[in-house]
Design an enzyme around this catalytic site. Structure first.
Site, mmCIF file in Angstrom:
data_model
loop_
_atom_site.group_PDB
_atom_site.id
_atom_site.type_symbol
_atom_site.label_atom_id
_atom_site.label_comp_id
_atom_site.label_asym_id
_atom_site.label_seq_id
_atom_site.Cartn_x
_atom_site.Cartn_y
_atom_site.Cartn_z
ATOM 1 N N SER A 104 4.513 7.900 60.567
ATOM 2 C CA SER A 104 3.633 8.521 61.545
ATOM 3 C C SER A 104 4.285 8.362 62.912
ATOM 4 O O SER A 104 4.487 7.242 63.379
ATOM 5 C CB SER A 104 2.271 7.814 61.499
ATOM 6 O OG SER A 104 1.429 8.294 62.517
ATOM 7 N N LYS A 153 4.714 12.633 59.665
ATOM 8 C CA LYS A 153 3.466 12.998 60.350
ATOM 9 C C LYS A 153 3.714 12.936 61.853
ATOM 10 O O LYS A 153 4.223 11.944 62.360
ATOM 11 C CB LYS A 153 2.379 12.020 59.908
ATOM 12 C CG LYS A 153 1.123 11.980 60.744
ATOM 13 C CD LYS A 153 0.026 11.273 59.972
ATOM 14 C CE LYS A 153 -0.715 10.270 60.831
ATOM 15 N NZ LYS A 153 -1.766 9.571 60.065
ATOM 16 N N ASP A 211 -1.358 15.207 62.893
ATOM 17 C CA ASP A 211 -2.611 14.443 63.002
ATOM 18 C C ASP A 211 -3.096 14.551 64.439
ATOM 19 O O ASP A 211 -2.383 14.184 65.372
ATOM 20 C CB ASP A 211 -2.351 12.972 62.629
ATOM 21 C CG ASP A 211 -3.629 12.126 62.607
ATOM 22 O OD1 ASP A 211 -4.722 12.654 62.924
ATOM 23 O OD2 ASP A 211 -3.529 10.923 62.279
ATOM 24 N N ASP A 269 -9.642 11.762 57.994
ATOM 25 C CA ASP A 269 -9.335 10.339 58.184
ATOM 26 C C ASP A 269 -10.597 9.683 58.764
ATOM 27 O O ASP A 269 -11.454 9.193 58.009
ATOM 28 C CB ASP A 269 -8.102 10.217 59.109
ATOM 29 C CG ASP A 269 -7.808 8.802 59.584
ATOM 30 O OD1 ASP A 269 -8.556 7.873 59.251
ATOM 31 O OD2 ASP A 269 -6.811 8.592 60.320
ATOM 32 N N LYS A 314 1.966 13.279 65.629
ATOM 33 C CA LYS A 314 0.706 13.279 66.368
ATOM 34 C C LYS A 314 0.702 14.461 67.331
ATOM 35 O O LYS A 314 1.737 14.772 67.945
ATOM 36 C CB LYS A 314 0.566 11.967 67.139
ATOM 37 C CG LYS A 314 0.444 10.738 66.228
ATOM 38 C CD LYS A 314 -0.909 10.705 65.528
ATOM 39 C CE LYS A 314 -1.078 9.422 64.732
ATOM 40 N NZ LYS A 314 -2.437 9.303 64.156
ATOM 41 N N GLU A 365 -4.469 16.691 59.886
ATOM 42 C CA GLU A 365 -5.370 15.545 59.749
ATOM 43 C C GLU A 365 -6.350 15.501 60.917
ATOM 44 O O GLU A 365 -5.954 15.580 62.082
ATOM 45 C CB GLU A 365 -4.516 14.262 59.699
ATOM 46 C CG GLU A 365 -5.288 12.984 59.426
ATOM 47 C CD GLU A 365 -4.350 11.777 59.262
ATOM 48 O OE1 GLU A 365 -3.140 11.972 58.990
ATOM 49 O OE2 GLU A 365 -4.818 10.646 59.424
ATOM 50 N N LYS A 403 -8.068 4.647 54.293
ATOM 51 C CA LYS A 403 -7.690 3.385 54.935
ATOM 52 C C LYS A 403 -8.744 2.390 54.503
ATOM 53 O O LYS A 403 -9.924 2.555 54.835
ATOM 54 C CB LYS A 403 -7.708 3.506 56.462
ATOM 55 C CG LYS A 403 -6.658 4.439 57.035
ATOM 56 C CD LYS A 403 -6.739 4.514 58.547
ATOM 57 C CE LYS A 403 -5.718 5.501 59.076
ATOM 58 N NZ LYS A 403 -5.872 5.743 60.535
ATOM 59 N N GLY A 436 -2.490 4.169 57.642
ATOM 60 C CA GLY A 436 -2.100 2.884 58.213
ATOM 61 C C GLY A 436 -2.758 2.677 59.561
ATOM 62 O O GLY A 436 -3.229 3.626 60.188
HETATM 63 O O1 OSB Z 1 -4.839 8.291 62.808
HETATM 64 O O2 OSB Z 1 -3.719 7.590 61.179
HETATM 65 C C1 OSB Z 1 -4.108 7.447 62.336
HETATM 66 C C2 OSB Z 1 -2.516 4.303 63.829
HETATM 67 C C3 OSB Z 1 -3.568 3.799 64.561
HETATM 68 C C4 OSB Z 1 -4.748 4.504 64.592
HETATM 69 C C5 OSB Z 1 -4.887 5.709 63.892
HETATM 70 C C6 OSB Z 1 -3.824 6.204 63.144
HETATM 71 C C7 OSB Z 1 -2.614 5.509 63.140
HETATM 72 C C8 OSB Z 1 -1.423 5.974 62.481
HETATM 73 C C9 OSB Z 1 -0.404 4.892 62.166
HETATM 74 O O3 OSB Z 1 -1.180 7.127 62.253
HETATM 75 C C10 OSB Z 1 0.095 4.873 60.795
HETATM 76 C C11 OSB Z 1 0.911 3.629 60.519
HETATM 77 O O4 OSB Z 1 0.340 2.525 60.423
HETATM 78 O O5 OSB Z 1 2.124 3.763 60.398
HETATM 79 MG MG MG Z 2 -5.219 9.746 61.306
#
Ligand code: OSB
Ligand code: MG
Length: 373
Positions: free
Chosen positions: A138, A164, A191, A241, A166, A216, A265, A293
């Site tokens: 991510s 992924k 995401d 999510d 952001k 996402e 999660k 994560g």
């Molecule tokens: O939206 O998935 C998410 C990390 C913190 C809060 C929200 C998200 C995330 C990540 C990190 O996308 C994923 C990772 O732990 O590598």
């Molecule tokens: Mg997410």
């Protein structure tokens, strides 16, 4: 039967190797709560509370979780006999609303303690069937489209099986469009962490043309209904999510066709009992799931890896190796992946499958509290 005698909460600080920016905020250093659990016979394990520093992902934060665990969750498990690990979740839900990450830290810890005591790998206790899991990354919002293309190239070279990115309004089509143009066949997804509304449909339709694996959580963190409206207008599968906080919300998503993929999660849904139930429900409906994560330490990662070994975790998870996050992790061996992006599920050792570096945790600890039965 299992009975907890002692819980010690630790707060550690771990700087991230690279800043992680999502639409709702920036993280440069993690404040992580680790919990040491000990049963009445002296068997111990560690768990992690995945609440963030700020309430920008969910309403939970590490400071609030500390209070909730010490005042409300720990008293419900310390000195209490549980027939089986699945019995912990209902005991924590009765007349106790929300605070899933706080509850999960203990619910999941009890699963691991059970596995440790019985000399069984946690993945096996959960019903895992996969011996290795596909690994994704991510990537936070980058300063420019060029920087994002370069960062994605590095991730593809590293072997990650899902990338992924952001996104945020104004930091979206130009950015991820440049990546799609550079890598026409790469397994890419985005995401948005709730950054859009249905008024942004024109912009979302632009993202829809890039053949992403999924988009996402584009809309509000607690929304299901509007995602159903949006999914009707997009080719790209929506993955939820933030909105999937329980088995009932997963059922709502499926009933309303509000998404076609679920990011599980375990912290967000209150632990392993709900994670497994959501996994099973999704499987019955042909909905793939993957493990998300929360920038966990190697302790939280052990739980995610064990969960992701269940059979319907068919998409690569946000389960990157330790070296993607930290200069040095708090477990040995550190979590690693093969050059083609697979992470082994540790099946040759009981419990978490890694050794927690207690001396290092003690060195990193800035706050500590012990709770006893
Ligand atoms: O939206 O998935 C998410 C990390 C913190 C809060 C929200 C998200 C995330 C990540 C990190 O996308 C994923 C990772 O732990 O590598
Ligand atoms: Mg997410």
């Amino acid at each position: 039967m299992i009975r907890l005698q002692e819980i010690t909460l630790h707060e550690i600080r771990l700087p991230l190797k690279e800043p992680f920016r999502i639409s709702s905020g920036l993280t440069t250093e993690r404040r992580i709560m680790l919990l040491r659990l000990r049963d009445v016979n002296g068997v111990t394990t560690w768990s992690e509370c995945v609440a963030g520093e700020k309430p920008n992902y969910s309403s939970e934060t590490i400071d609030a979780a500390w209070l909730v665990i010490s005042e409300y969750v720990a008293p419900r498990v310390l000195g209490v006999d549980f027939e089986k690990p699945v019995d912990v979740h209902p005991a924590l839900e009765k007349d106790f609303r929300g605070h899933h990450m706080s509850k999960a830290a203990l619910e999941m810890g009890i699963w691991a303690l059970w596995a440790e005591r019985d000399g069984m790998p946690l993945a096996r206790l959960l019903g895992g069937t996969q011996t290795r899991i596909p690994t994704g990354i991510s990537i936070g919002i980058q300063p420019s489209p060029e920087a994002l293309v370069a960062r994605v190239k590095r991730a593809l070279d590293d072997g990650f099986r899902k990338i992924k990115m952001k996104v945020n309004p104004g930091e979206d089509v130009q950015f991820v469009g440049a990546v799609r143009e550079a890598f026409p066949d790469a397994p890419l997804m985005v995401d948005a962490n709730n950054a859009y509304t249905l008024d942004d449909i024109a912009q979302l339709k632009k993202l829809d043309q890039f053949k992403f694996m999924m988009i996402e959580q584009p809309l509000a963190y607690d929304d299901i209904v509007r995602h159903a409206t949006l999914q009707k207008q997009l080719e790209t599968p929506i993955c939820l999510d933030e909105s999937i906080t329980s088995l009932d919300r997963a059922q709502d998503m499926i009933t309303l066709h509000a998404g076609r993929i679920i990011n599980i999660k375990p912290g967000r849904v209150g632990g392993f009992q709900q994670s497994r139930a959501i996994h099973d429900l999704a499987q019955q409906h042909g909905i793939p799931v993957w493990c998300g994560g929360m920038l966990e330490s190697g302790v939280g990662r052990a739980y995610n890896v064990a969960l992701a070994s269940l059979p319907n975790f068919t998409k690569p998870g946000d389960l990157s190796p330790s070296s993607r996050y930290w200069a040095q992790d708090v477990v040995t061996p550190e979590w690693t992946m093969s050059p083609d992006g697979w992470m082994d599920v540790p099946l040759d050792r009981p419990g978490l499958g890694v050794t927690v570096d207690v001396d290092r945790i003690d060195d990193l600890t800035v706050r500590k509290q012990t709770l006893t039965a």
